[in-house]
Design a protein around this motif. Structure first.
Motif, mmCIF file in Angstrom:
data_model
loop_
_atom_site.group_PDB
_atom_site.id
_atom_site.type_symbol
_atom_site.label_atom_id
_atom_site.label_comp_id
_atom_site.label_asym_id
_atom_site.label_seq_id
_atom_site.Cartn_x
_atom_site.Cartn_y
_atom_site.Cartn_z
ATOM 1 N N TYR A 1 0.830 -1.199 0.000
ATOM 2 C CA TYR A 1 0.000 0.000 0.000
ATOM 3 C C TYR A 1 0.869 1.255 0.000
ATOM 4 O O TYR A 1 1.972 1.260 0.549
ATOM 5 N N TYR A 2 0.341 2.306 -0.636
ATOM 6 C CA TYR A 2 1.036 3.584 -0.772
ATOM 7 C C TYR A 2 0.139 4.710 -0.288
ATOM 8 O O TYR A 2 -1.083 4.615 -0.364
ATOM 9 N N ALA A 3 0.788 5.795 0.152
ATOM 10 C CA ALA A 3 0.077 7.040 0.393
ATOM 11 C C ALA A 3 0.321 7.894 -0.844
ATOM 12 O O ALA A 3 1.424 7.914 -1.390
ATOM 13 N N ARG A 4 -0.716 8.595 -1.285
ATOM 14 C CA ARG A 4 -0.622 9.408 -2.492
ATOM 15 C C ARG A 4 -1.162 10.787 -2.175
ATOM 16 O O ARG A 4 -2.138 10.933 -1.448
ATOM 17 N N ARG A 5 -0.511 11.803 -2.732
ATOM 18 C CA ARG A 5 -0.968 13.169 -2.477
ATOM 19 C C ARG A 5 -0.687 14.039 -3.688
ATOM 20 O O ARG A 5 0.400 13.987 -4.266
ATOM 21 N N VAL A 6 -1.654 14.847 -4.081
ATOM 22 C CA VAL A 6 -1.464 15.830 -5.133
ATOM 23 C C VAL A 6 -0.785 17.037 -4.496
ATOM 24 O O VAL A 6 -1.218 17.530 -3.452
ATOM 25 N N ILE A 7 0.277 17.501 -5.101
ATOM 26 C CA ILE A 7 1.018 18.655 -4.589
ATOM 27 C C ILE A 7 0.236 19.913 -4.937
ATOM 28 O O ILE A 7 -0.262 20.046 -6.058
ATOM 29 N N PRO A 8 0.096 20.863 -3.985
ATOM 30 C CA PRO A 8 -0.618 22.102 -4.294
ATOM 31 C C PRO A 8 -0.010 22.808 -5.513
ATOM 32 O O PRO A 8 1.204 22.782 -5.718
ATOM 33 N N LYS A 9 -0.869 23.425 -6.323
ATOM 34 C CA LYS A 9 -0.431 24.049 -7.580
ATOM 35 C C LYS A 9 0.732 25.007 -7.381
ATOM 36 O O LYS A 9 1.661 25.028 -8.171
ATOM 37 N N GLU A 10 0.693 25.824 -6.315
ATOM 38 C CA GLU A 10 1.743 26.822 -6.122
ATOM 39 C C GLU A 10 3.089 26.202 -5.753
ATOM 40 O O GLU A 10 4.121 26.861 -5.843
ATOM 41 N N LEU A 11 3.111 24.907 -5.383
ATOM 42 C CA LEU A 11 4.360 24.233 -5.033
ATOM 43 C C LEU A 11 4.835 23.245 -6.090
ATOM 44 O O LEU A 11 5.924 22.704 -5.983
ATOM 45 N N GLU B 1 4.817 19.575 5.771
ATOM 46 C CA GLU B 1 5.851 19.863 4.775
ATOM 47 C C GLU B 1 5.371 20.939 3.802
ATOM 48 O O GLU B 1 6.109 21.882 3.491
ATOM 49 N N PHE B 2 4.135 20.821 3.323
ATOM 50 C CA PHE B 2 3.600 21.811 2.385
ATOM 51 C C PHE B 2 3.415 23.164 3.059
ATOM 52 O O PHE B 2 3.658 24.208 2.446
ATOM 53 N N LYS B 3 3.008 23.163 4.317
ATOM 54 C CA LYS B 3 2.841 24.417 5.046
ATOM 55 C C LYS B 3 4.187 25.136 5.167
ATOM 56 O O LYS B 3 4.284 26.337 4.939
ATOM 57 N N ALA B 4 5.249 24.383 5.516
ATOM 58 C CA ALA B 4 6.588 24.971 5.627
ATOM 59 C C ALA B 4 7.091 25.448 4.270
ATOM 60 O O ALA B 4 7.706 26.526 4.164
ATOM 61 N N ALA B 5 6.824 24.677 3.219
ATOM 62 C CA ALA B 5 7.276 25.065 1.881
ATOM 63 C C ALA B 5 6.562 26.330 1.411
ATOM 64 O O ALA B 5 7.179 27.205 0.788
ATOM 65 N N LYS B 6 5.261 26.443 1.707
ATOM 66 C CA LYS B 6 4.521 27.658 1.332
ATOM 67 C C LYS B 6 5.054 28.868 2.085
ATOM 68 O O LYS B 6 5.193 29.951 1.520
ATOM 69 N N ALA B 7 5.373 28.689 3.373
ATOM 70 C CA ALA B 7 5.923 29.792 4.166
ATOM 71 C C ALA B 7 7.285 30.213 3.618
ATOM 72 O O ALA B 7 7.587 31.412 3.519
ATOM 73 N N LYS B 8 8.102 29.247 3.251
ATOM 74 C CA LYS B 8 9.424 29.560 2.697
ATOM 75 C C LYS B 8 9.282 30.271 1.358
ATOM 76 O O LYS B 8 10.007 31.225 1.069
ATOM 77 N N LEU B 9 8.344 29.818 0.551
ATOM 78 C CA LEU B 9 8.117 30.432 -0.755
ATOM 79 C C LEU B 9 7.620 31.866 -0.589
ATOM 80 O O LEU B 9 8.037 32.761 -1.317
ATOM 81 N N ALA B 10 6.741 32.092 0.394
ATOM 82 C CA ALA B 10 6.215 33.432 0.635
ATOM 83 C C ALA B 10 7.285 34.355 1.207
ATOM 84 O O ALA B 10 7.279 35.560 0.947
ATOM 85 N N ALA B 11 8.220 33.796 1.982
ATOM 86 C CA ALA B 11 9.273 34.602 2.599
ATOM 87 C C ALA B 11 10.399 34.947 1.631
ATOM 88 O O ALA B 11 11.175 35.860 1.887
#
Length: 137
Positions: free
Chosen positions: A13-23, A58-68
């Motif tokens: 079994y795998y976990a799957r996730r679509v990455i947010p468009k902005e990332l 991880e996505f929350k941190a990446a969005k914050a880094k991208l915004a900063a």
């Protein structure tokens, strides 16, 4: 809520996730998959929830880094002096790349690369599939 997924031909079994468009540009892909390392669906469910939570963070941190990250300011352009304009006109124009400079029409007119031109013994070896590495062992 998502659920554990199996890939075709796999019992794991795998976990799957679509990455947010902005990332997606930063990650270089549209979705991510992670093996949960189990073949039992009931064992995979809590592991999948943990992985989804980790990806949320991880996505929350990446969005914050991208915004900063400040955008590079561009220097204001000044008009060229007559001497600079004359110098620019004397310089030869850039020639397109031999492959057509990457425009779509020239790419479509070039012959396709075949697996034989890659020196591959099989199609799976040409595309680098995992089964090719197993066959060579």
């Amino acid at each position: 809520m998502s659920k554990p997924t199996r890939r075709p031909g796999s019992a794991v079994y795998y976990a799957r996730r679509v990455i947010p468009k902005e990332l997606q540009a930063a990650y270089g892909r549209r979705e991510i998959w992670k093996s949960l390392g189990v073949t039992d669906c009931e064992k995979a469910k809590p592991l999948e929830r943990l992985q989804q939570t980790a990806w949320d963070e991880e996505f929350k941190a990446a969005k914050a880094k991208l915004a900063a990250t400040p955008e590079k300011p561009t220097a204001p352009r000044r008009p060229l002096t007559p001497a600079e304009q004359a110098e620019r006109e004397r310089q030869p124009q850039a020639q397109p790349a031999p492959n057509g400079g990457g425009d779509f029409a020239s790419l479509m007119s070039s012959p396709p690369v075949s697996r034989m031109s890659l020196g591959a013994r099989s199609l799976s070896e040409a595309i680098g599939s995992p089964s090719a590495s197993r066959e060579r062992r």
